[in-house]
Design an enzyme around this catalytic site. Structure first.
Site, PDB file in Angstrom:
ATOM      1  N   GLY A   1     -59.919 106.648 -11.189  1.00 52.59           N
ATOM      2  CA  GLY A   1     -61.215 106.213 -10.325  1.00 52.59           C
ATOM      3  C   GLY A   1     -61.781 107.316  -9.619  1.00 52.59           C
ATOM      4  O   GLY A   1     -60.903 108.716  -9.479  1.00 52.59           O
ATOM      5  N   CYS A   2     -62.625 107.083  -9.112  1.00 51.13           N
ATOM      6  CA  CYS A   2     -63.659 108.294  -8.423  1.00 51.13           C
ATOM      7  C   CYS A   2     -62.934 108.700  -7.049  1.00 51.13           C
ATOM      8  O   CYS A   2     -62.673 109.966  -6.834  1.00 51.13           O
ATOM      9  CB  CYS A   2     -64.956 107.852  -7.985  1.00 51.13           C
ATOM     10  SG  CYS A   2     -65.148 106.352  -7.250  1.00 51.13           S
TER      11      CYS A   2
END
Length: 857
Positions: free
Chosen positions: A668-669
């Site tokens: 995930g970012c």
């Protein structure tokens, strides 16, 4: 073993930094209406610029001899604002006797984009003029008594010398600005005693900053004025000190014709003065008087108001580049330093934690192969003498064993210790106490040349080098035999075999000294093995991440999109892809099965919402095609415990494992930036890191919601998922460390900023040491930038990579705050996906990632 510098590569890099292009020549010919006279003028200017810059590069390469010194130049070039680079005080005799050399050195700095603040004196010229007029110069405590007649001469000399230097610089293409007034405001130092001599009360930075901002070198005199405009004479050393207090530069340099401070008794140059240990005794020396005493006093007072790492160098003008850009330096270095302390038992260490933290620099201890406790137990059983400065930036331990040659068992230094030459002071202290010494160093040690310089002889075996000094031939031969027959092989990691950390009853074998710099344990796989074209199928790629991934693949040398699937966009042309005419389809399970059976897809990219991709993955699994790979952008498989999925964060997870994986879960970012920012400090963390994350509204996707409502977000910051966010679980799971994470969405479109509070063991690390840890851990990583400053989210938007900076340690020394930024659509999603695809297909890891969009600190 001794590192070589690729000077051609450095030259190319430096030419880029200096913006060397043909534009100057192109502009000459562009305007056909220009007169011949104007054309010749421009050609001459262009040629001057080209040759002066070429000369600059040659000068730099001649003065820089190691990788560390190249890094030091780049650090100075990028880490501070221009006016904070250096304050250079020029002695008056330099302008008279070495004007050309001085101008050349300053031109060098100017051409590499560094703008020192130059302040000059004019003492010898004043004395000469006064003597010509029959006036005897008078001094009290090194301060010139300045009556009105003397002030007339002082002012005239300052203006003449200032003009001489500015003119010399202008002649060689350097824009210089004379600043002879308006910087220093002063009051009378003692009007009755010294007459027109001033004590500076304030410094006006504006003229200096205006000059630098306009691209001019500021050239100052030390003349000051009272608030009513009366000129006052101020000693140039004192004025330089006031400038340094105001600007807090990286370097403070005093240039004089002697190239340093000369010991009046021996006639030799004093190489270094550690004020904390030497100041009081130094002032009692008979040769320390007049200007020398005033200079030392002023530097002492100056350094009390600057960080302890600050120093003042007094050098010859010809050594200026060497002082600024090398570790060796020149002339006399004056610093506060620390008193060196000797200890002969563990009880002498007043702060056990300080000792333990110093020992943690030993790789065997740092990696857990050996415990601090076992080494302390060994020390408690032998006779030893330790050497260290007060904060133990450098710790040396010499073990004495009966009739054997004393052995330097540990030599542990922080980077600060090396840069401030504390290591030399420690080694000199050891040599005073021990006429003979031996020690062993790993052949890959970054400081190997330094060890060679300290030894009389050496012998290498299986990756280890035995050094010694003070031995005759027979003693050296005996030592080599003992070393050669020892059980140490190419590594000392097997402590049981080497006897390095065994019990007190056993003989302790040779142990390597440890000062080498940590390097990246998981370097990038930049060079690919394959160039065969591969086909990519995108499932669900209609959002922002999909758009960015399509753009990256469109520019990739070896990847082609064969299928793109979206229920909403079925039948529409794929926008942003120019290699082929691709139309969105709506692939069903049976279509996936057919494509997989026919080997029509090399890489499947699942760009679907969380909880949706499982049927597609299961279908691909059923076919059991060993050739295809899957990269999933959702969170569905980031917590896999079956071993079927590999977490694809290349900078922190084994790249070879990612390359061999069938199924890769793209991180995930938020989680990517947080892990990059926390992971290097894991062994020092003493509590729960707290992450305050803020993302642009593109992170909320294209489906309308309050989190991407630009009207609601205007002048607003919206917190959400206050606890147990999926990325909190992801970060904690991957780090093996519980973190607290609270996300927020802001009014900008793309980009994430994290402000992370990390509890650390009290007193274990300084801000500089933390930054060094990160630079070492991420050495060679093109998509990670380590910055001294806290990065800004606006700078990361549209850029590929993560920037980590700040590294602020609180006054209690038990918490560090780190700031990390990442573009959530690029390195936080699409760019990272492309990295994983490249690794899985054995391409170069960075293939297809535009290097012009890589952020640099």
């Amino acid at each position: 073993m001794i590192r070589q510098v690729n000077k051609k590569a450095i030259s190319n890099s430096l030419f880029k930094r200096l913006s060397l292009s043909g534009s100057a020549f192109a502009n000459i010919t562009a305007n056909k209406k220009s007169s011949t006279h104007q054309l010749n003028q421009k050609t001459q200017l262009a040629n001057v610029r080209f040759y002066s810059t070429k000369s600059t590069v040659i000068q730099l390469l001649n003065n820089i001899g190691s990788k560390r010194e190249v890094e030091q130049y780049l650090k100075y070039f990028t880490s501070v604002s221009q006016q904070q680079f250096a304050v250079i005080k020029v002695g008056g005799a330099i302008i008279t006797q070495q004007l050309n050399e001085l101008a050349s050195c300053l031109a060098f700095l100017y051409h590499v984009g560094l703008y020192p603040i130059v302040l000059h004196g004019t003492g010898p010229q004043i004395n000469e003029l006064l003597e010509n007029e029959g006036v005897e110069p008078e001094y009290i405590d090194g301060i010139r008594i300045t009556n009105p007649k003397t002030m007339e001469v002082v002012r005239k000399c300052f203006l003449e010398q200032n003009l001489r230097l500015v003119t010399a610089l202008e002649k060689i293409g350097v824009h210089a600005r004379p600043i002879t007034a308006g910087v220093f405001e002063a009051e009378y130092l003692d009007k009755d005693k010294y007459q027109l001599v001033g004590k500076i009360t304030s410094v006006n930075k504006s003229p200096v900053e205006a000059a630098i901002n306009s691209g001019y070198l500021p050239i100052l005199t030390s003349l000051a004025e009272t608030s009513s405009g009366q000129l006052l004479n101020v000693n140039a050393d004192v004025a330089a000190g006031e400038l340094a207090r105001e600007f807090e530069p990286l370097k403070i340099v005093y240039l004089n014709e002697k190239g340093g401070i000369i010991n009046g008794n021996t006639g030799e140059k004093v190489s270094a003065i550690n004020l904390d240990e030497e100041y009081e005794d130094l002032l009692k020396e008979s040769w320390v008087k007049y200007g020398t005493k005033l200079k030392i006093k002023e530097i002492h007072d100056l350094l009390q108001h600057l960080p302890r790492s600050s120093s003042v160098a007094i050098i010859d003008v010809n050594d200026l580049q060497k002082e600024l850009f090398t570790d060796s330096g020149a002339g006399t270095l004056i610093r506060r330093g620390y008193r060196l302390i000797n200890r002969n038992s563990l009880r002498d260490f007043g702060n056990p934690d300080l000792l333990r933290n110093a020992l943690l620099r030993d790789p065997e201890i740092k990696t857990g192969k050996v415990s601090v406790a076992s080494y302390l137990k060994f020390l408690d059983s032998v006779q030893f003498k330790s050497y260290g400065d007060e904060p133990l930036e450098v710790l040396a331990i010499v073990v004495e064993q009966n009739d054997k040659i004393p052995k330097l068992d540990e030599f542990l230094s922080s980077k600060t210790g090396w840069l401030n030459n504390v290591t030399d002071n420690i080694f000199n202290a050891i040599k005073k106490d021990y006429s003979q010494l031996c020690w062993v160093v790993n052949e890959n040690d970054a400081n190997l040349p330094w060890y060679f310089s300290k030894s009389d002889g050496s012998f290498a075996k299986n990756g280890q080098i035995l050094f010694w000094y003070g031995l005759n031939i027979d003693e050296a031969s005996k030592l080599i035999k003992e070393f050669d027959s020892s059980s140490i092989g190419s590594s000392l990691s097997s402590s049981k075999e080497s006897g390095v950390f065994t019990s007190a009853q056993q003989k302790r074998g040779f142990h390597h000294s440890t000062v080498r710099r940590n390097t990246n344990p998981n370097p990038p796989l930049s060079e690919g093995k394959q160039t065969e074209r591969k086909k990519v199928a995108l499932i669900g790629a209609r959002g922002y991440t999909g758009q960015n991934l399509i753009k990256l693949i469109d520019n990739h040398p070896y990847l082609d999109i064969s299928y793109v699937s979206s229920r909403e966009l079925e039948g529409q042309k794929l926008q942003g892809y120019n290699k082929d005419n691709i139309v969105y389809s709506n692939l069903q399970i049976e279509d996936i099965k057919r494509l997989e059976e026919n080997n029509e897809v090399d890489v499947w990219v699942m760009a679907l919402p969380n909880g949706v991709c499982k049927p597609f993955v299961d279908t691909i699994d059923l076919v059991q095609n060993p050739n295809s790979k899957i990269v999933d952008l959702s969170a569905d498989y980031r917590f896999d415990t079956t071993g079927e999925w590999t977490y694809g964060l290349p900078e922190l997870n084994d790249r070879k494992t990612i390359a061999q994986a069938k199924k890769i879960s793209n991180p995930g970012c938020y989680a990517t930036a947080a892990q990059v920012a926390i992971a290097p400090l894991k062994e020092y963390i003493s509590g729960t890191p707290s992450i305050f994350g803020v993302s642009g509204y593109s992170g909320a996707g294209t489906k309308p919601s309050p989190k991407n409502d630009v009207n609601l977000l205007s002048n607003n910051l919206i917190p959400y998922s206050l606890t147990d966010h999926v990325h909190e679980k992801e970060i904690s799971s991957q780090l093996g460390l519980q973190v607290a994470f609270t996300p927020h969405v802001a009014q900008w479109f793309q980009g994430i900023t994290h402000t992370i509070n990390i509890p650390i063991k009290k007193g274990s690390l300084t801000s500089r040491e933390i930054r060094n840890i990160y630079q070492d851990r991420y050495q060679g990583e093109k998509l990670i930038t380590i910055s001294g400053e806290a990065p800004l989210v606006k700078d990361i938007s549209g850029k590929h990579g993560v920037v980590v900076g700040g590294f602020a340690v609180n006054s209690n020394e038990d918490r560090v705050v780190i700031v990390a930024t990442i573009d959530n659509l690029l390195k936080g999603a699409a760019t990272q996906c492309l990295q994983n695809i490249n690794l899985s297909q054995e391409f170069g890891e960075y293939d297809g990632i535009p290097t012009e969009s890589l952020i640099r600190g």
